[in-house]
Design a protein around this motif. Sequence first.
Motif, mmCIF file in Angstrom:
data_model
loop_
_atom_site.group_PDB
_atom_site.id
_atom_site.type_symbol
_atom_site.label_atom_id
_atom_site.label_comp_id
_atom_site.label_asym_id
_atom_site.label_seq_id
_atom_site.Cartn_x
_atom_site.Cartn_y
_atom_site.Cartn_z
ATOM 1 N N ASP A 505 40.879 41.513 29.204
ATOM 2 C CA ASP A 505 41.700 40.478 30.061
ATOM 3 C C ASP A 505 41.493 41.081 31.144
ATOM 4 O OD1 ASP A 505 42.305 38.379 28.949
ATOM 5 O OD2 ASP A 505 44.168 39.031 28.818
ATOM 6 N N ILE A 506 41.485 42.894 31.230
ATOM 7 C CA ILE A 506 40.839 43.458 33.125
ATOM 8 C C ILE A 506 39.751 43.722 33.193
ATOM 9 C CG2 ILE A 506 41.193 45.767 33.817
ATOM 10 C CD1 ILE A 506 43.914 46.093 31.446
ATOM 11 N N ALA A 507 39.041 43.467 31.918
ATOM 12 C CA ALA A 507 37.614 43.683 32.625
ATOM 13 C C ALA A 507 36.797 42.066 32.849
ATOM 14 C CB ALA A 507 36.758 43.579 31.225
ATOM 15 N N THR A 508 37.906 40.730 32.818
ATOM 16 C CA THR A 508 37.636 39.965 33.132
ATOM 17 C C THR A 508 37.802 39.892 35.195
ATOM 18 O OG1 THR A 508 37.469 38.662 31.040
ATOM 19 C CG2 THR A 508 37.673 37.388 33.359
ATOM 20 N N ALA A 509 39.062 40.434 35.254
ATOM 21 C CA ALA A 509 39.696 40.214 37.148
ATOM 22 C C ALA A 509 39.181 40.588 37.477
ATOM 23 C CB ALA A 509 41.189 40.807 36.208
ATOM 24 N N THR A 510 38.844 42.108 36.707
ATOM 25 C CA THR A 510 38.023 43.340 37.969
ATOM 26 C C THR A 510 36.124 42.643 37.786
ATOM 27 O OG1 THR A 510 37.018 44.831 35.855
ATOM 28 C CG2 THR A 510 39.682 44.789 37.146
#
Length: 657
Positions: A505-510
């Motif tokens: 989720d962090i990867a998608t958000a950044t």
Amino acid sequence: MRTAAIASSVLMLPAAGFAADLPLKARAARTLYDWTGFYVGGHFGYGDASFGPGTHPLPEQGVFLPHSAMGLNGGYQLGYNRQLANNVVLGIEADATFPGPLDTPALERDPQPFNTTIDYVGTVRGRIGYAFGRLMPYVTGGFAWGHTHVDINDPPVSDVIARVGHYQTGWTAGLGLEYAVSGNWTAKAEYEYVDLSRRTYDLSSFGFGDLNVEPRVHLFKLGLNYQFGDTPWMPPVDGKTKLPESSDWNVHAQTTFLPQGYGPIHSPYAGPQSLPGGGQLQATWTTTAFLGARLWDGGEFYFNPELAQGFGLNGTLGLGGFSNGEAQKAGAAFPKIRPQRYYFKQTFGLGGEQEDVADAPNQLAGKRDIDRVTLIVGRFAIGDFFDGNAYAKDPRADFMNWAMWASAAYDFPADLPGYTRGAVVELNRKDWAIRAGLFQVPSAPNSDILTFKTGGTAVEFEERHAIFEQPGKLRVGVFANSGNTANYREVVDLAAANPALDINDIATATQRNRPKYGFYVNLEQQIVNDVGLFARASWNDGQNQILSFTDIDRSISGGLSIKGSRWGRPDDTVGIGGAINGLSAAHRDFLAAGGLGLLIGDGQLNYRTERILEAYYAYSVVKNVTLTADYQLITNPAYNADRGPVSIFSGRLHAEF
């Protein structure tokens, strides 16, 4: 086609003059085109469908046309005609038509709890036409059937939690116009209406009750047929075609069936993108038409519709160097059709020495200047023009593993089947060439949506040489992409600081616009007649997510290709090669922390380089038909020493004309 018309006129002139000097009965000897005989062909077009109230049709891709319940679609047909003495033509035809792939953005704009679609339409029809020489209008009608299914969705809408399907029967009617073009080829335009019976889906177990599905399908088709005459599937014994051949256009086709399987492997743990520990068997099947037309001097247009069906192992997940070059990331249980290539090619000759150009897929026969500039604009695979190799390039004919037929660390821009849109310009000289390209990139990692908001570029220099009179080529390429990706190190640091958050989720958000760059070196060298070697090395910076191809940041590969002349089988080929793939330190840390790559992600990682050995024997069954046995040993699959090794056994049946 233009040449065929001129040739026909020239042939008719002396006949007309001769007829004027004969008695009136000689006119009866004038030959007209005869529609009698068997034929086989393919079609491509656009369509729409309705399934009844409340069915929520899935939107299929229309590419340049609006999405619809059928979208761009196509398939194949075969049949038989009998032309009567009064020029009435009676015939029977069977065909199958398959829709295009899903238009994901259109689906996401209108989420529904369930969606209905049709997987294919088949018909068996009578045809009645009237022959005006080479032109035949006709009407058609008969029996139809198809397969529909309903997807039960769980938000987000792309997550299908269940699928229910049924066969349905009905009737069809339509009309068309067919014209004999040149050689044994005819072209047709056809409209067909298909009405299938109502089928009630019981969706009560999903909380929706009964759903009535009544398909009403409209199909608009453009097609080509090859006429065999009264001898089915064989050209005339004397080699003559029904009409003069034309050098202004050509048709080629291929079909490849490729099953793969492996047995149980060591698997103490697994993630969502791991090869299953218990083993698996999967297969892919592709059928491609290669259509080419000469527009004017130096101007050519090529169009390649392709049907693809099946899945790679684990849905094409679990390996950096994936084992099946035919396995698209958009697998399907039923065939799906895409216009894989459509591009314009303009060649500007610079004078001087010329070379012969053989008739081949996406290549019209003729002559061209060796010194030339070529411009290509449209949709194509970057590998069509970059990173070529005579011994390791085509998974339909030679090595199957992705790390063998490509410079695997080149994250070339592509949609899910491996194609992009853009432009390529090439300057060719006798001993060298330089080519450069600008391409669309996916809107996000593993996206099927291509965009010019960011872009990809590549430049390649090709040198041609001879060593001890044995020809060889060296290609050196550099590339740079700009795409919507996350930075591995940033994501790992954020996940460590926020352990309650999921790293993916962090990867998608950044994700934001970030670069990726690298290079490749590619050698092919004939050692002696019928024996050649290949070698590749490639590297990318490895700091940001892979966008399009596969999870490889460094790769070396090489091997040998040997023709069977020495044992009396000149059309057979033996290949043996190996590859070593690696990841950057940041990429390793991302996967070890539970990150998911483009194709891999075991949830944790005991990093080692992924090592691949591949050997194959391609046996020529008859001309243009080969049967291949292939073995791949992959150590540390997905760079994980805790899992594997895996032995993958493959077969391949390939035919082309």
